[in-house]
Design a protein around this motif. Structure first.
Motif, PDB file in Angstrom:
ATOM      1  N   SER A  94     -76.147  -3.970  12.337  1.00 12.65           N
ATOM      2  CA  SER A  94     -76.377  -3.597  10.421  1.00 12.65           C
ATOM      3  C   SER A  94     -75.983  -5.248  10.328  1.00 12.65           C
ATOM      4  O   SER A  94     -76.744  -5.726   9.085  1.00 12.65           O
ATOM      5  CB  SER A  94     -75.250  -2.701   9.909  1.00 12.65           C
ATOM      6  OG  SER A  94     -75.448  -1.785  10.543  1.00 12.65           O
ATOM      7  N   TYR A  95     -75.016  -5.903  10.897  1.00 15.76           N
ATOM      8  CA  TYR A  95     -74.553  -7.565  10.006  1.00 15.76           C
ATOM      9  C   TYR A  95     -74.650  -8.718  11.056  1.00 15.76           C
ATOM     10  O   TYR A  95     -74.007 -10.054  11.034  1.00 15.76           O
ATOM     11  CB  TYR A  95     -72.955  -7.551   9.947  1.00 15.76           C
ATOM     12  CG  TYR A  95     -72.692  -6.630   9.633  1.00 15.76           C
ATOM     13  CD1 TYR A  95     -72.562  -6.212   7.718  1.00 15.76           C
ATOM     14  CD2 TYR A  95     -72.392  -5.436   9.998  1.00 15.76           C
ATOM     15  CE1 TYR A  95     -71.968  -5.773   7.225  1.00 15.76           C
ATOM     16  CE2 TYR A  95     -71.493  -4.037   9.434  1.00 15.76           C
ATOM     17  CZ  TYR A  95     -71.846  -3.981   8.146  1.00 15.76           C
ATOM     18  OH  TYR A  95     -70.365  -3.136   7.566  1.00 15.76           O
TER      19      TYR A  95
ATOM     20  N   TRP B  80     -76.751 -11.471   8.530  1.00 15.75           N
ATOM     21  CA  TRP B  80     -76.047 -11.561   7.573  1.00 15.75           C
ATOM     22  C   TRP B  80     -75.754 -13.194   7.808  1.00 15.75           C
ATOM     23  O   TRP B  80     -75.836 -13.768   9.186  1.00 15.75           O
ATOM     24  CB  TRP B  80     -74.715 -11.157   7.759  1.00 15.75           C
ATOM     25  CG  TRP B  80     -75.138 -10.038   6.234  1.00 15.75           C
ATOM     26  CD1 TRP B  80     -75.496  -8.881   7.231  1.00 15.75           C
ATOM     27  CD2 TRP B  80     -74.458  -9.519   6.455  1.00 15.75           C
ATOM     28  NE1 TRP B  80     -74.722  -7.983   6.426  1.00 15.75           N
ATOM     29  CE2 TRP B  80     -74.195  -8.422   5.606  1.00 15.75           C
ATOM     30  CE3 TRP B  80     -72.121 -10.044   5.420  1.00 15.75           C
ATOM     31  CZ2 TRP B  80     -73.029  -7.915   4.452  1.00 15.75           C
ATOM     32  CZ3 TRP B  80     -71.338  -9.573   5.015  1.00 15.75           C
ATOM     33  CH2 TRP B  80     -71.568  -8.243   4.133  1.00 15.75           C
TER      34      TRP B  80
ATOM     35  N   SER C 287     -77.304  -3.517   3.304  1.00 14.97           N
ATOM     36  CA  SER C 287     -76.661  -3.733   5.064  1.00 14.97           C
ATOM     37  C   SER C 287     -75.847  -2.520   5.617  1.00 14.97           C
ATOM     38  O   SER C 287     -76.768  -1.721   6.704  1.00 14.97           O
ATOM     39  CB  SER C 287     -76.424  -4.769   5.426  1.00 14.97           C
ATOM     40  OG  SER C 287     -76.638  -5.728   5.062  1.00 14.97           O
TER      41      SER C 287
END
Length: 504
Positions: free
Chosen positions: A327-328, A331, A452
């Protein structure tokens, strides 16, 4: 001519006889002199093991050690009488050992012709020793001495002095670990530094030796643990605890009340450098009371560098964990740094409920190690023995969380209950973010975090949960049927594993 030759031969024979008599006289004189004394090297080694003598680790010899050596050095020479006595004593001891061993062998069944066995070493346990009472008493006294707190403390100080004499780059990791384990037993050290930081600092600790009396030492340059000698504090307090900078607001600190003496095992100084204070100020100063004082010193600069390295390593570990999460992984670096600054590490044992279905998640969790099971509730109809049916609620394992996966973001951000229960299957280590810490993030980072994140197993419908439950129940019933079939076949002919001849 014949008389002349005979006379010359007589003269030569007299000269040979005279020279031979002189040599015999010299040999008798040499034989009458006493032989040079022998040296008892065992006694010499014992004298040289005095820690106060000059060696590689100790650059100077103390006056006490020199006087002790000069007083006893003549005892290392063995005279003729001593040699004969030692020979007699050795022969007697050998006879005693031989007779003792022969008695043991005869008592146990007679002599078999093999070599005579000597008594077992004292390092073995009492269970395998002979019946010689000396072996048992030696082990008993050694055990009592090792359990004595004063003896253990003295041995620890001796070990610290031995390791401290080495330069930091000469010590191995095993020696640094041993030093850290010993330092953790001193309350004066554990009160001012955490065990984790102390383990890192032992690789930078150095020995500080002062060989004169009435020397002023400035404790503001580092932390000092007394290993030998004693000092008198010149100000109070003489140890700086973390976060107590208000104790040093006065420019001229007061002297300690009464006569305070710090001895072996006590400490003075500070790990953190005092702000707005000169290194040679009176704060944290002490004065030596003995000619030779030894300290284990850790400077403020080494402590600061160690803390920075630990912080950098911890930050890198958090960044690696966040960037490894699906999910990251996309980033930018700046929001990841802000999120990593809020993380704290926590561990849980197996079979621990982290969050229950229908409740709000207490934190946002990132799996570092271990495994968690994700459970969902399902309503089923259970048939009782009398034929009636009742409604029951059971939990079904719908999946698992592995390292680098996260949970609880939506529950914490939107303040809503989580849709599943999370239970640790093994011992796990998590990186968690508490809800109150999210207030430190800016609005953009919070929106990015919400976009996210997804609900943990939130896309499952009731049909999916019922289908998974039916599959697990069928698998369980099939395993039970196979097990019962195998047991019936084995027991058909009276074969019972674990009993009779099948117990082996």
């Amino acid at each position: 001519m014949i008389p002349v030759v005979a006379a010359m031969s007589l003269v030569k024979s007299d000269e040979k006889h005279l020279r031979s008599s002189q040599k015999n006289g010299q040999n008798r004189a040499l034989s009458s002199e006493q032989p040079p004394p022998m040296i008892d090297y065992q006694f010499l080694r014992q004298m040289c093991q005095d820690p106060g003598l000059h060696n590689r680790q100790h650059p100077e010899t103390t006056d006490e050690a020199h006087q002790q050596f000069m007083k006893n050095y003549h005892k290392m020479f063995i005279t003729n009488s001593s040699q004969s006595k030692l020979a007699i004593m050795d022969s007697k001891s050998d006879k005693v050992k031989a007779s003792h061993a022969s008695l043991l062998t005869h008592a146990s069944g007679g002599y078999t012709g093999g070599p005579v066995k000597e008594s077992l070493p004292k390092t073995q346990t009492v269970d395998v020793l002979t019946h010689d009472i000396r072996d048992h008493t030696a082990l008993l006294h050694k055990t009592r001495k090792s359990e004595d707190p004063e003896y253990v403390r003295a041995e620890n100080i001796k070990t610290l002095r031995k390791l401290g004499r080495k330069y930091p780059f000469e010590r191995t990791s095993v020696e640094n670990t041993a030093m850290a384990d010993i330092l953790k037993t001193f309350p004066s050290v554990t009160e001012v530094v955490s065990p984790e930081v102390l383990t890192e600092l032992c690789g930078l600790a150095q020995m500080d030796v002062w060989s004169e009396e009435d020397i002023t030492l400035f404790g503001s340059t580092g932390f000092h643990l007394i290993l030998k000698g004693s000092v008198a504090p010149q100000s109070y307090p003489y140890v700086h605890h973390k976060g107590n900078a208000s104790e040093f607001r006065c420019s001229t600190p007061p002297p300690p009340e009464g006569e305070v003496v710090l001895t072996v095992g006590d400490a003075f100084g500070t790990f953190e450098r005092l702000e707005n204070r000169e290194p040679n100020s009176r704060i944290l100063t002490v004065k030596t009371l003995e000619p030779t004082c030894e300290f284990l010193r850790i400077t403020c600069s080494d402590y600061k560098r160690t803390i920075e390295q630990i912080s950098h390593r911890d930050q890198t570990e958090k960044m690696t964990l966040l960037s490894s999460s699906p999910s990251y992984d996309l980033w930018p670096r700046q929001p990841l740094l802000k999120l990593a600054s809020l993380i704290a590490w926590i561990s849980f044992p197996a079979n621990t409920v982290l969050v229950g279905e229908g409740f709000k998640s207490p934190f946002i969790g990132f799996m570092k190690s271990g495994e968690c099971h994700v459970l969902r509730k399902v309503e089923i109809k259970h048939t009782l023995p009398n034929g009636k049916q009742e409604q029951r609620t059971k939990q079904v394992v719908m999946g698992k969380l592995c390292p680098c996966e996260s949970f609880g973001e939506i529950s914490v951000l939107l303040d809503e209950p989580i849709s599943c229960s999370i239970v640790t299957a093994t011992a796990v280590e998590l990186a968690m973010i508490e809800p109150q810490k999210l207030k430190e993030l800016d609005e953009i980072t919070l929106q990015l975090l919400q976009q996210s994140s997804t609900r943990t197993f939130g896309n499952l419908s009731e049909d999916d949960i019922h289908e998974e439950y039916m599959q697990q129940e069928l698998k369980r019933e099939w395993n039970e049927y196979k097990h019962s079939a195998v047991v019936d076949v084995i027991n058909y002919k009276g074969i019972r594993p674990g009993y009779g001849k099948w117990s082996k």
